[in-house]
Each structure stands twice: as structure tokens, then as C-alpha cells.
Design a protein around this motif. Structure first.
Motif, PDB file in Angstrom:
ATOM      1  N   UNK A 217       0.817  -1.201   0.000  1.00  0.00           N
ATOM      2  CA  UNK A 217       0.000   0.000   0.000  1.00  0.00           C
ATOM      3  C   UNK A 217       0.860   1.265   0.000  1.00  0.00           C
ATOM      4  N   UNK A 218       2.169   1.110   0.202  1.00  0.00           N
ATOM      5  CA  UNK A 218       3.047   2.267   0.285  1.00  0.00           C
ATOM      6  C   UNK A 218       3.124   2.846   1.684  1.00  0.00           C
ATOM      7  N   UNK A 219       2.576   2.139   2.679  1.00  0.00           N
ATOM      8  CA  UNK A 219       2.566   2.677   4.049  1.00  0.00           C
ATOM      9  C   UNK A 219       3.566   1.959   4.946  1.00  0.00           C
ATOM     10  N   UNK A 220       4.229   0.947   4.404  1.00  0.00           N
ATOM     11  CA  UNK A 220       4.994   0.065   5.287  1.00  0.00           C
ATOM     12  C   UNK A 220       6.129   0.795   5.995  1.00  0.00           C
ATOM     13  N   UNK A 221       6.946   1.523   5.216  1.00  0.00           N
ATOM     14  CA  UNK A 221       8.092   2.219   5.836  1.00  0.00           C
ATOM     15  C   UNK A 221       7.615   3.298   6.800  1.00  0.00           C
ATOM     16  N   UNK A 222       6.564   4.004   6.373  1.00  0.00           N
ATOM     17  CA  UNK A 222       6.048   5.078   7.227  1.00  0.00           C
ATOM     18  C   UNK A 222       5.594   4.514   8.572  1.00  0.00           C
ATOM     19  N   UNK A 223       4.885   3.404   8.522  1.00  0.00           N
ATOM     20  CA  UNK A 223       4.382   2.815   9.771  1.00  0.00           C
ATOM     21  C   UNK A 223       5.512   2.310  10.650  1.00  0.00           C
ATOM     22  N   UNK A 224       6.512   1.741  10.008  1.00  0.00           N
ATOM     23  CA  UNK A 224       7.649   1.254  10.801  1.00  0.00           C
ATOM     24  C   UNK A 224       8.338   2.446  11.484  1.00  0.00           C
ATOM     25  N   UNK A 225       8.488   3.531  10.730  1.00  0.00           N
ATOM     26  CA  UNK A 225       9.114   4.724  11.309  1.00  0.00           C
ATOM     27  C   UNK A 225       8.308   5.228  12.509  1.00  0.00           C
ATOM     28  N   UNK A 226       6.986   5.290  12.350  1.00  0.00           N
ATOM     29  CA  UNK A 226       6.142   5.756  13.439  1.00  0.00           C
ATOM     30  C   UNK A 226       6.290   4.858  14.663  1.00  0.00           C
ATOM     31  N   UNK A 227       6.332   3.552  14.432  1.00  0.00           N
ATOM     32  CA  UNK A 227       6.473   2.633  15.558  1.00  0.00           C
ATOM     33  C   UNK A 227       7.802   2.867  16.282  1.00  0.00           C
ATOM     34  N   UNK A 228       8.869   3.034  15.492  1.00  0.00           N
ATOM     35  CA  UNK A 228      10.175   3.307  16.126  1.00  0.00           C
ATOM     36  C   UNK A 228      10.105   4.596  16.930  1.00  0.00           C
ATOM     37  N   UNK A 229       9.525   5.628  16.320  1.00  0.00           N
ATOM     38  CA  UNK A 229       9.420   6.913  17.008  1.00  0.00           C
ATOM     39  C   UNK A 229       8.635   6.788  18.292  1.00  0.00           C
ATOM     40  N   UNK A 230       7.553   6.005  18.262  1.00  0.00           N
ATOM     41  CA  UNK A 230       6.724   5.850  19.453  1.00  0.00           C
ATOM     42  C   UNK A 230       7.529   5.244  20.594  1.00  0.00           C
ATOM     43  N   UNK A 231       8.393   4.260  20.256  1.00  0.00           N
ATOM     44  CA  UNK A 231       9.183   3.655  21.330  1.00  0.00           C
ATOM     45  C   UNK A 231      10.260   4.610  21.841  1.00  0.00           C
ATOM     46  N   UNK A 232      10.798   5.438  20.941  1.00  0.00           N
ATOM     47  CA  UNK A 232      11.778   6.436  21.403  1.00  0.00           C
ATOM     48  C   UNK A 232      11.084   7.439  22.338  1.00  0.00           C
ATOM     49  N   UNK A 233       9.880   7.865  21.956  1.00  0.00           N
ATOM     50  CA  UNK A 233       9.113   8.768  22.808  1.00  0.00           C
ATOM     51  C   UNK A 233       8.885   8.151  24.181  1.00  0.00           C
ATOM     52  N   UNK A 234       8.528   6.869  24.186  1.00  0.00           N
ATOM     53  CA  UNK A 234       8.296   6.182  25.457  1.00  0.00           C
ATOM     54  C   UNK A 234       9.573   6.130  26.286  1.00  0.00           C
ATOM     55  N   UNK A 235      10.708   5.948  25.601  1.00  0.00           N
ATOM     56  CA  UNK A 235      11.992   5.954  26.316  1.00  0.00           C
ATOM     57  C   UNK A 235      12.206   7.308  26.988  1.00  0.00           C
ATOM     58  N   UNK A 236      11.827   8.378  26.281  1.00  0.00           N
ATOM     59  CA  UNK A 236      11.950   9.716  26.862  1.00  0.00           C
ATOM     60  C   UNK A 236      11.140   9.842  28.144  1.00  0.00           C
ATOM     61  N   UNK A 237       9.921   9.285  28.129  1.00  0.00           N
ATOM     62  CA  UNK A 237       9.079   9.337  29.334  1.00  0.00           C
ATOM     63  C   UNK A 237       9.740   8.545  30.468  1.00  0.00           C
TER      64      UNK A 237
END
Lengths: 199, 647
Positions: B474-494
């Protein structure tokens, strides 16, 4: 600094008149309750407009219930007003008498309201109209029951001698609440009883 | 005990007040009894903040689980039903159980301190509002834990939420829980409004009130007006589900759109309610670190109020795709565009404050300043969606998800964490580590943008929100993976924040009364403040009482060391709302079990309604009546009885 006289004036202490936080509290309560009834009336009108000519019931709610109910609540506002006046003059027999009359009017209203419910040709399950009619009157009825409890407590406090001309906030609060609840009823009376009978 | 009806309030110095043992009057008894009965705004404020953070963590874990599911195409970690409950609970938790309560916590803790007062106007109501919040949050989570969480998103549209399409008790837990929570929000809001109007220090006239208080006032006034809309909506839904009424049932004359109107009449102002106090925090913090007063106090205060006034008239922009008439769409589109103006006033005031100041880059400064950037991004994407054809294209896509997260994380979470760094020293007496804090900030900032900036593209490229998985190609795969990585980095910040708090609570540098050399009243008392907040109620002569000598823009000076002693029992000063002249001496209540018992009664009542155990609902009602009677009984000590005069 503001002028020294104002800063060194003698100040009242505790709970007094329209300066008391009890009074400010009931004003805020009325504000949020007024919003609630606005949304209820909005919902009723919204559904009515969407349904169009078929809105309502073949036999509309009867004015022979609606008019006496309205008279009772208008009378209640009058007696609450008398009670408030009596409290500020520390005339506690008048205070207790008018509050008791208020209680009787309110109980009369509740009895009429419930018998009206049972006399209707429709139920909350008949249609959206029936649902809206019963929920609007039901919300108002719940406010009447709470207000009746409020009157009982204020009568008890008056009999215990807690209320005089300097300490009359409970009477003021109950009166304000009831003027509001009575005013809401006038709106509901016009909307739910008068309009369906005249159109 | 004889209680006077009036007196001239004694004016004295801090040294004189120190001999009166105010602490004996104001402190809460130690032990479980004191814990359940305290009405101290500082204790309640901290409980609010801690509880809201616990919900933030729960909502965060739910988000991470969703991101795992979406990290790659066709992941089957959760069933569709589980995924539906996850995204619904995530939204409900973050929006209702974290974002507003955490701000209520800060306001509860700080208001009496920034107002130079000894407590909120209604201390017992304050305790009640906390207990109900806790009970309602647990109520909703109990449903979730039983597998009966809401599963229709936080805005819960009918007919999907109706019983026909959504049997089980998930919607009922949610409906009753929201009505329950609404009581907490409303009584809390009333408390803020009256506190703002009546219990500021004498001299703190309406043009000297800190912007933070303007934010919470505006949010609270709005909540008083709009919370009934959502409580009613959920009540009607519950009636439809349990008693076969027809409010939302088209077949019998009901209207699904009635739900959307009632919900958004509430929920759009709510979005402003959960950002305006946080924007107020930024307006407090930036001047401290830029070493100058906020640029444009009056426009910022006015635009805070204006945002809300206009905000009452934009709810239909959530309903552009529902087929409403064009006239209606045009009107609400226009208003939604106009609302950008007052928001921009705050942004430009902040930028000007930094530009013309001498910024000291501390961790709270980083969080507050980054708010500006994130607000601009979230604001612009919101502005785009105010245009009807654009919204038609983007609604229900991930673009909207990106927008709402820039708004809510950008102008709620970032300023809140800035607020924690800023006021933690006041609350605990210790500084948070700046070093760890800088890591905390940069990890969060990078993680957040990594997660949510690409999400705009995900939406533009057509990914609908709330789908539980998606096929490859669908063309969303890389974008979604990036978002997931970012979400875990954000959680690390918390996590770094939690680590910093844990370390600093024990080993942080001692803060002292005013570690940031800030200008407002809360910094004039010790850290943490004593039970009575201030030995004397100060008399205020300017907006920034602690910077008067430095700014030297008027000859008048606030009197912080000499003020009203008010030590005949728990007392504080009431003022006239606008000019802040002394109006009366308020008798403040003792600690009380009534709020806790009342909240318990309500919990029982709602549990009875949920399970159709009417006897339980009636018992709950009787407990509520009893607790209210005890609470409102006129007391001699509070000067509420006529006996007071006779003594």
C-alpha cells in the motif's frame, strides 16, 4: 498599594448573604443545570425538526394535568420568595410556614407529574417522541425530588434555630434553586403541553 | 466556642505570624484517617498529577501495543476486537483521564500559591472532585480489564455504539463512567471559577492575575457549560441501550447525528480546555527563563478567553463529512479558520518574549519553547482541515491522527513536562537533574517528531485511521515502521523522566524558595510550602511581585512580609472579584470524610445502574444523601449558624 482604608476595613466573617461562597456555589450550579436543560430542549427540538409533521402523539399530553402543575410551581416560587423575605427579617414562624407550604406544593406537583405519566397514551419505548417527553419531564422531576429534600433540610435547620437575619444563606440557596427549577418547568410546560395542543 | 460575625483583620509581619503555630490549625493529621479526609489543595493537586500520570502510562502502553500491531503489514498480534478496544481505551485514557486531570492537578496545587491564599474556595469540593475522578477512571478500567472496554473510539458514534451492533457491557461501562467523570469535572470547574473570582490576595486585581490562571479559568468556565452536553449524550445512549428508548434509532424517529452534535458541542471546547491551561504554563515559564515580563499580557489574556468563546462555535468541523447543508458547513468552516487568530496571538507573544529576552536554556525552557514549534505544526494542520474540501479528503485518515497528536502532545504533554521540571522544586523542595533532563527532552522531542511527522504522509497517502492492520504494497509500510520506532523512542523519553524523578526525589539539589529567580507569588514561600501556604496573606501591587525592585516600573511595592494574619481557625481572605479589595473573611472547613464517602456512594450507585441491581443504586443514593447532609449541615465554626452571634 490600594488605599489603606479599604485594606483595614471591618469585614464580615463566614457565610453571609450574596457574598457567601454558598451563594456563589448555587449560582454556578444553576449555570451548569441551565446548560443541561438547554441541551435537553435542543435534543427535543432537533428530533422534532428531523421527524417533521409526524412528531408527537395522537393524543397530546393533557392540559388538565399541565395547568395545575404549572400553578403549583408558580405558587411554590411565591412561597419560596416569602420564605426568603421572612428569613431576612428573622420571622421564623413565617419562614417555616412558607417553606412547609412550598413542600406541599412540590409534593402536589410530583404526584400530578407521576399520574400524568401513567395517563399518557404513549411510553418512552413508543417512539423518539415518547423517549424525549419522558426524559425531559423525568430530568425535571428528579430536580423536584432533590429540591424537596432541600426544603426539608432547610425547615429542620430553621426549627433548630440556625437561621436568622444574619445567617440565611440556606434559604437563599434553596429559593434560587427553586426559582430556577420552576422557570425550567414553564419552558417545559409550553414546549410539551401547550404547543402540542394548539398546533 | 464563640464566633464573631465581623472584625477588622489583623495585619502583622511574618515574624509575628510565626509565633502563632498556624501549622497546628492547617495541617492534616498523619495516618490513614488524615489521608482519606484531607482537603489540603497541595495534597489533592499532587494526587491528581500522580494519578493522571499513571493513566498516561497506561494509555502509553496501549499506544505501544497498537504500534507493534501496525509496525509491519499483516501483523496479527491482536484480534480486531482487541485492537478496537485498545485504540478506544487509548483515546479515552489520554483525553479524559490524563490530559484534563493533570492540568487540574497543577491548578489545584498552584492556584492558592499563585493567588497568595490558603486554599481553594471549596476545599471539600476539591477532595470530592479528586475522589470521583479516581473512581470514574477505575470504573472505566474495570470494564476494560473484564474485556468490556469501549470499542468505538473515544467519540463513540451511534449506531455502532447501539446495543444492536454492540452488545455486551463495554458501552455501558463507558457511558456511565463518563457521566460519573463529568461530575468530577464539573465540581472541579466550579471550584476554579469561584476561587479565581473570590480568593486571590487583596490587591491582585483582575489585570494582575497570572496567565496560567486565565487559562484554567477559561477552561473551567467552558466545562461548566459544556460537560452537561456529553453527560446527556451518554445518558441518552445508556437509555437507548438499556431501556429501549429511541433517541438515536432512525426507525423510530431518532437521529444518529444528535449524538454527534451533543458529543462535539462538548468535545471541541474540551480540546481547548485541555490546552489553554497548558499554554498558560508556557506563559508563566518563558518569562522566568527569558528574564523579562511576558510580551503582551493583555492580548494574551484576552485571546485566551476569545479562543474559548469562538471555540463554542466550531464543533461542526468534526462533522463536515456527514452531509449537513452547505450553509452550515461554510459557517463553521469560517469560524474554524478565524479561531487561528487568537491562538496565533499567544504564539507571537511567546516568540517576542524569547526574541526580546535573554533566554537561559534550561530543561523547562526547552519544553516550553518546543511547545511553540509543535503548536505551529499542529495548528497549521488543523487550519488546513478547517477548509471543507480538504477535510473531506483527509477526514478519518492518519492525517487527522497526526494533527490531534501534535496538538495534544505538543500543547499538553510537552508543557506539562516542562511544568514538572519548573514546579517540581516547589512541590518537593528538590531540583530535577538538568543533565538527565536534557536527555529526557531531546529523546522525547526526536521520538515524538519521528513518530508523528511522517504520519501526515501516511494519511495523505490514504491510510484510514483505526484499521487493525493493512496489506503489504500500500506504500505505508516504511512510514508505519518509522512511526512505531518513534513511538518507542518517545516512550523511552518518558522513562527518562520517571528515572529523573526517582533519582531527584532522593538526591536532587535542595531548591530553596525561588530556584529559578521567578516573579510570581508561589516562589515567595518555602519549598515545599507549609500547610498554611503563607504565614501572612500578602497585599499585591503588581503582576510580578518578586521582580518589582528590578523592573522598577512603578513606585508601588507589594507587601509580602507584612499582611493579613487571619489565624482564628482556618481562615483566608475573600476579595471583590474585579478590584480585589478585601470583602470578607472566609472560614475554611476542617478535614472531612464526607467527600470520600460521597464518592463511595456514587461508585456504588453507578455500579448498581450498570448491573441493574437497583437496590445497590438506592443504597448508593442514600449514602450520597447522608454524606451531603453531613457536609452541608451549618457549622458554628464556619460561621454558618445563627447561634454564632449569640455565642
Amino acid at each position: 498599594m490600594a488605599d489603606a482604608n479599604a485594606m483595614n476595613a471591618e469585614l464580615p466573617i463566614g457565610s453571609i448573604g450574596r457574598r457567601s461562597l454558598g451563594w456563589w456555589g448555587v449560582v454556578a450550579l444553576i449555570a451548569t443545570e441551565a446548560a443541561l436543560f438547554s441541551y435537553l430542549i435542543f435534543s427535543y427540538l432537533y428530533l422534532a425538526v428531523q421527524v417533521g409533521p409526524n412528531w408527537g402523539s395522537n393524543i397530546p399530553p393533557s392540559l388538565s394535568y399541565g395547568i395545575p402543575m404549572t400553578v403549583l410551581l408558580v405558587a411554590n416560587s411565591l412561597t419560596m420568595w416569602l420564605a426568603e423575605k421572612a428569613a431576612t427579617r428573622a420571622a421564623w414562624p413565617t419562614l417555616v410556614a412558607s417553606m412547609t407550604l412550598s413542600l406541599i406544593f412540590v409534593i402536589g406537583f410530583i404526584v400530578f407529574e407521576v399520574s400524568d405519566w401513567f395517563s399518557e397514551s404513549f411510553t418512552p419505548q413508543t417512539s423518539a417522541y415518547g423517549s424525549a417527553f419522558f426524559v425531559l419531564t423525568g430530568f425535571h422531576l428528579a430536580h423536584c425530588v432533590a429540591g424537596a429534600a432541600m426544603i426539608v433540610e432547610v425547615i429542620i435547620w430553621a426549627l433548630l434555630g440556625y437561621i436568622d437575619e444574619s445567617r440565611s444563606v440556606p434559604v437563599m440557596v434553596a429559593a434560587a434553586y427553586w426559582h430556577f427549577t420552576d422557570a425550567v418547568w414553564i419552558l417545559l410546560f409550553v414546549l410539551l403541553f401547550v404547543v402540542p395542543n394548539v398546533r | 466556642m464563640k464566633v464573631q460575625l465581623q472584625r477588622v483583620p489583623e495585619i502583622g509581619t511574618v515574624a509575628e505570624a510565626a509565633q502563632l503555630n498556624l501549622d497546628a490549625i492547617w495541617r492534616t493529621e498523619p495516618g490513614i484517617g488524615g489521608w482519606l479526609s484531607t482537603v489540603d489543595h497541595k495534597e489533592i493537586g499532587l494526587r491528581y498529577i500522580v494519578t493522571a500520570f499513571a493513566f498516561l502510562l497506561a494509555g502509553g502502553v496501549e499506544a505501544l501495543l497498537m504500534r507493534l500491531q501496525l509496525s509491519r503489514p499483516d501483523v496479527a498480534l491482536f484480534t480486531p476486537e482487541q485492537y478496537d478496544q485498545l485504540f478506544s481505551m487509548h483515546g479515552v485514557t489520554m483525553i479524559f483521564l490524563y490530559a484534563m486531570p493533570v492540568l487540574s492537578g497543577f491548578s489545584n496545587y498552584l492556584w492558592p500559591l499563585i493567588f497568595g491564599s490558603r486554599d481553594m474556595a471549596y476545599p471539600r469540593l476539591n477532595a470530592l472532585s479528586y475522589w470521583i475522578y479516581l473512581a470514574a477512571g477505575l470504573f472505566i478500567y474495570v470494564g476494560f480489564a473484564m474485556g468490556a472496554g469501549p470499542n468505538d473510539g473515544w467519540f463513540n458514534y451511534v449506531p455502532y455504539a447501539s446495543r444492536t451492533y454492540n452488545p455486551g457491557s463495554g458501552m455501558d461501562f463507558y457511558s456511565l463512567g463518563m457521566i460519573f467523570l463529568g461530575i468530577s469535572t464539573t465540581v472541579g470547574a466550579v471550584n476554579f471559577v469561584v476561587t479565581f473570582l473570590r480568593t486571590r490576595a487583596p490587591g491582585m486585581s483582575i489585570n494582575r492575575v497570572p496567565i496560567f490562571a486565565w487559562g484554567t479559568l477559561t477552561a473551567s468556565a467552558a466545562n461548566v457549560m459544556v460537560v452537561p452536553a456529553v453527560s446527556l449524550a451518554f445518558f441518552l445512549l445508556w437509555m437507548d441501550r438499556q431501556f429501549n428508548t429511541h433517541f438515536f434509532d432512525v426507525g423510530q424517529g431518532g437521529q444518529p447525528l444528535l449524538w454527534q452534535h451533543l458529543f462535539w458541542i462538548f468535545a471541541h471546547p474540551w480540546v481547548y480546555a485541555i490546552v489553554l491551561p497548558a499554554m498558560g504554563m508556557v506563559s508563566e515559564g518563558l518569562p522566568t527563563f527569558c528574564r523579562r515580563p511576558l510580551v503582551g499580557y493583555t492580548p494574551v489574556a484576552l485571546s485566551t478567553v476569545a479562543t474559548m468563546l469562538i471555540g463554542f462555535g466550531v464543533w461542526v468541523h468534526h462533522m463536515f463529512a456527514t452531509g449537513l447543508p452547505t450553509v452550515s458547513l461554510s459557517l463553521f468552516s469560517g469560524v474554524s479558520i478565524i479561531i487561528a487568530v487568537p491562538s496565533a496571538v499567544a504564539v507571537f507573544a511567546w516568540i517576542a518574549t524569547i526574541w526580546t529576552g535573554r533566554p537561559r536554556v534550561t530543561v523547562p525552557f526547552l519544553f516550553f519553547a518546543s511547545t511553540i514549534v509543535l503548536f505551529v505544526i499542529g495548528g497549521v494542520s488543523g487550519f488546513m482541515c478547517a477548509v471543507v474540501p480538504v477535510d473531506w479528503q483527509l477526514t478519518d485518515t492518519y492525517f487527522i491522527v497526526a494533527h490531534i497528536h501534535y496538538v495534544l502532545i505538543g500543547i499538553n504533554l510537552f508543557p506539562v513536562i516542562g511544568g514538572i521540571y519548573y514546579w517540581f522544586p516547589k512541590m518537593t523542595g528538590r531540583m530535577l537533574s538538568e543533565r538527565l533532563g536534557a536527555w529526557n527532552f531531546w529523546v522525547m522531542f526526536c521520538g515524538f517528531n519521528l513518530a508523528f511527522f511522517p504520519m501526515h504522509l501516511t494519511g495523505l497517502w490514504g491510510m484510514p485511521r483505526r484499521i487493525y492492520t493493512y496489506p503489504p504494497g500500500m506504500g505505508w509500510t516504511m512510514l508505519n515502521l518509522t512511526t512505531t520506532l518513534g513511538a518507542f523512542v518517545l516512550a523511552l523519553g518518558i522513562l527518562l523522566l520517571l528515572l529523573n524523578i526517582a533519582i531527584s526525589l532522593r538526591d536532587g539539589a535542595i531548591a530553596g524558595a525561588n530556584p529559578w529567580d521567578a516573579a510570581t507569588l508561589e516562589w515567595s514561600t518555602t519549598s515545599p510550602p507549609p500547610s498554611y501556604n503563607f504565614p501572612v496573606i500578602p497585599i499585591i501591587a503588581s503582576r510580578l511581585p518578586l521582580w518589582e525592585d528590578r523592573l522598577n516600573d512603578t513606585a508601588s511595592r507589594s507587601s509580602l512580609n507584612e499582611g493579613y494574619i487571619l489565624a482564628h481557625g482556618r481562615e483566608t481572605m475573600a476579595i471583590r472579584a474585579v478590584d480585589a479589595l478585601p470583602d470578607m473573611i472566609l472560614k475554611m472547613p476542617q478535614d472531612s470524610y464526607a467527600p470520600f464517602v460521597l464518592a463511595l456512594g456514587m461508585t456504588g450507585g453507578f455500579a448498581g445502574l450498570l448491573t441493574h441491581r437497583w437496590w445497590l443504586a438506592i443504597i448508593g443514593g442514600l449514602i450520597i444523601f447522608g454524606a451531603l447532609t453531613a457536609w452541608l449541615w451549618p457549622e458554628v465554626e464556619l460561621g454558618e449558624q445563627a447561634e454564632a452571634k449569640r455565642g
